[in-house]
Design a protein around this motif. Structure first.
Motif, short mmCIF file in Angstrom:
data_model
loop_
_atom_site.label_atom_id
_atom_site.label_comp_id
_atom_site.label_asym_id
_atom_site.label_seq_id
_atom_site.Cartn_x
_atom_site.Cartn_y
_atom_site.Cartn_z
N MET A 1 0.70 -1.23 0.03
CA MET A 1 0.10 -0.05 0.01
C MET A 1 0.87 1.41 -0.13
N ARG A 30 -0.31 -0.49 -6.46
CA ARG A 30 0.38 -0.47 -5.14
C ARG A 30 -0.74 -0.05 -4.23
N LYS A 31 -1.93 -0.21 -4.36
CA LYS A 31 -3.13 0.07 -3.70
C LYS A 31 -2.97 1.50 -3.24
N ILE A 33 -3.75 4.82 -1.10
CA ILE A 33 -4.59 5.42 -0.24
C ILE A 33 -4.48 7.02 -0.48
N VAL A 177 -9.50 1.05 6.36
CA VAL A 177 -8.83 1.20 5.28
C VAL A 177 -8.86 -0.55 4.36
N SER A 178 -8.95 -1.46 5.36
CA SER A 178 -9.17 -2.89 4.73
C SER A 178 -10.40 -2.86 4.47
N PHE A 181 -11.21 -1.02 0.95
CA PHE A 181 -10.33 -1.62 -0.42
C PHE A 181 -11.14 -2.77 -0.74
N ALA A 222 2.85 1.72 5.39
CA ALA A 222 2.68 1.81 3.97
C ALA A 222 4.16 1.51 3.48
#
Ligand code: ADP
Ligand code: ASP
Ligand code: MG
Length: 461
Positions: A1, A30-31, A33, A177-178, A181, A222
């Protein structure tokens, strides 16, 4: 991330946002945020709305809210032209603005604005920008979920400058966040805004979106934290006042933290701290020049010694404290520092002599209570006409001749205080505010523009 933070100029209008979204689109593997600031100048406008509310000037406040609304509606129209999501986005913007109008109306009637209400008003900028940008990302095929930062970034009840509760943040951010996602390519949240554990609104202080990004980066471990702004990276000085600055390709966490603390506006002063905790590299990049090299902020052992930059702080105050009674020096120092600690006033530079202490501090702090306390046992003199210049670089105190050379470049102005930090990365000077800009240009010219001058067998840079 990864965490990607976009500042006000990177989301200033539809063109900037389109560019920003394409940068995000290139990082989906790279996911990302995504953390966004309010549109450029919107937070200033919200401060004006808060001021009008506190003065009971409803007409002015309403006009400002109209401006706020039409800027975001136009933005949504430009970004979502012909898209079925436009109507929903427009309604959301209108709802946020009408709720703000009602709230401000109530404050006008009450005639009193608390910090808590002020934080609620000024938090609307990030709420509006993230709302519209989330639609725009989805409309461009990036499946993006929205996270309410106030549910994750928990702070103390210092409403206008909340101190983050790291334990709470470490727990809440990964959960939020999870969840967000799931089924999404990216998630988006607001910089700057936060809340107390009881859910009262708070903010992290001006420029606080950088801090939000690094707190989030810390909490999710991260891979990197990217701060996207309007310059090519961290530079040898503020390009707004020095014409020939250079980009710094690599700099240590300590150097960057010191620069930010000593005035370099490119990063919020607290940005580096959470990144250091987890050793997460921070990159400062230009959203107007995404292919540029930028600046990597890394662990110190990867960074070479030498002068990196000159920063300045204009809004400081210089306080001279003279002991009136013959108390011993250690008793005097102890009482002085107890007063600062009790009233939560933080100090930048200190120099002492037998019965006198000179200190500088951020000029925005409320010092009345400290001065009252100190006046019980000392004479206090406060000078607000001074500014502070800092030369920053790893191990610069080992560079023989640097102080002499820098002082000689300051030959045309009075120097009221010199402080060489124990951290070995900072040498600071206090000068008259009126000569500060010229002095910064002069020091910069001397250190970075003239020639590679040498001192003994060690290069200054
Ligand atoms: P953002 O809205 O993206 O957070 P800011 O305006 O807060 O951007 O910070 C970027 C600005 O910081 C630059 O435009 C520049 O004028 C200023 N700045 C001050 N010192 C420096 C420095 N040493 N290097 C780069 N930029 C600096
Ligand atoms: N919008 C806030 C400000 O202008 C926070 C930020 O941009 O970082 O201060
Ligand atoms: Mg900023």
């Amino acid at each position: 991330m990864i965490v990607m933070k976009f500042g006000g100029t990177s989301v200033a209008d539809s063109e900037a946002i389109a560019r920003t979204i394409s940068i995000i689109g290139g990082r989906l593997d790279r996911k990302p945020i995504v953390v966004v600031s309010a549109l450029s100048k919107v937070t200033d406008l919200l401060y004006k709305i808060a001021d009008s509310a506190s003065e009971g000037d409803r007409k002015a406040a309403d006009e400002y809210i109209e401006t706020l609304q039409s800027r975001h509606i136009t933005l949504a129209e430009e970004l979502l032209e012909g898209n079925p999501m436009l109507e929903e986005a427009r309604t959301k913007v209108a709802d946020i603005c009408s709720e703000l109008k009602n709230f401000v109306g109530a404050i006008c009637a009450l005639g009193e604005l608390t910090d808590r209400s002020k934080a609620r008003i000024i938090s609307r900028g990030e709420w509006l920008s993230s709302t519209v940008i989330c639609y725009a990302m989805n409309s461009r095929g990036i499946i993006t979920n929205f996270i309410d930062a106030r549910k994750m970034i928990i702070t103390s009840d210092n409403h206008m400058k909340g101190e983050p509760d790291k334990a709470e943040i470490m727990k809440r951010v990964p959960e939020a966040v999870s969840a967000a996602f799931s089924g999404a390519d990216a998630v988006i949240t607001q910089g700057f805004i936060s809340s107390t554990v009881k859910g009262e609104p708070t903010v992290l202080g001006r420029g606080g979106s950088d801090y939000s990004a690094s707190l989030i980066g810390m909490a999710v471990d991260a891979e990197s934290i990217e701060i996207w702004t309007d310059v090519d990276g961290v530079r040898t000085a503020d390009p707004r006042i020095v014409p020939c600055t250079k980009n710094i390709s690599r700099i240590s966490f300590e150097e960057a933290a010191e620069m930010a603390h000593f005035g370099a506006k490119v990063l919020h002063p607290m940005t580096i701290e959470p990144a250091v905790m987890k050793n997460i590299p921070v990159y400062v990049l230009n959203s107007m020049n995404p292919g540029g090299e930028g600046t990597a902020i890394l662990q110190s052992d990867k960074i070479e010694d030498g002068v990196k930059s000159v920063s300045y702080k204009e809004n400081i105050l210089l306080m001279n404290i003279f002991s009136t009674r013959m108390i011993n020096v250690s008793g005097f120092l102890q009482r002085v520092f107890a007063a600062f600690s009790e009233h939560k006033v933080s100090v930048d530079l200190i120099s002492t002599s037998e019965a006198n202490i000179s200190l500088t501090m951020d000029g925005n702090q409320d010092i009345d209570a400290v001065v009252g306390e100190l006046s019980k046992f000392a004479d206090v003199d406060v000078d607000r006409d001074k500014a502070q210049i800092s030369v920053i670089g790893k191990n610069i105190v080992n560079l023989r001749g640097l102080l002499k050379q820098t002082m000689s470049s300051l030959k045309d102005c009075n120097v009221y205080m010199i402080s060489q930090g124990a951290s070995f990365v900072n040498i600071s000077f206090v000068v008259d505010r009126s000569s500060m800009k010229d002095a910064v240009r002069e020091v910069h010219r001397y250190l970075f523009e003239d020639k590679d001058y040498e001192s003994g067998d060690q290069r200054i840079r």
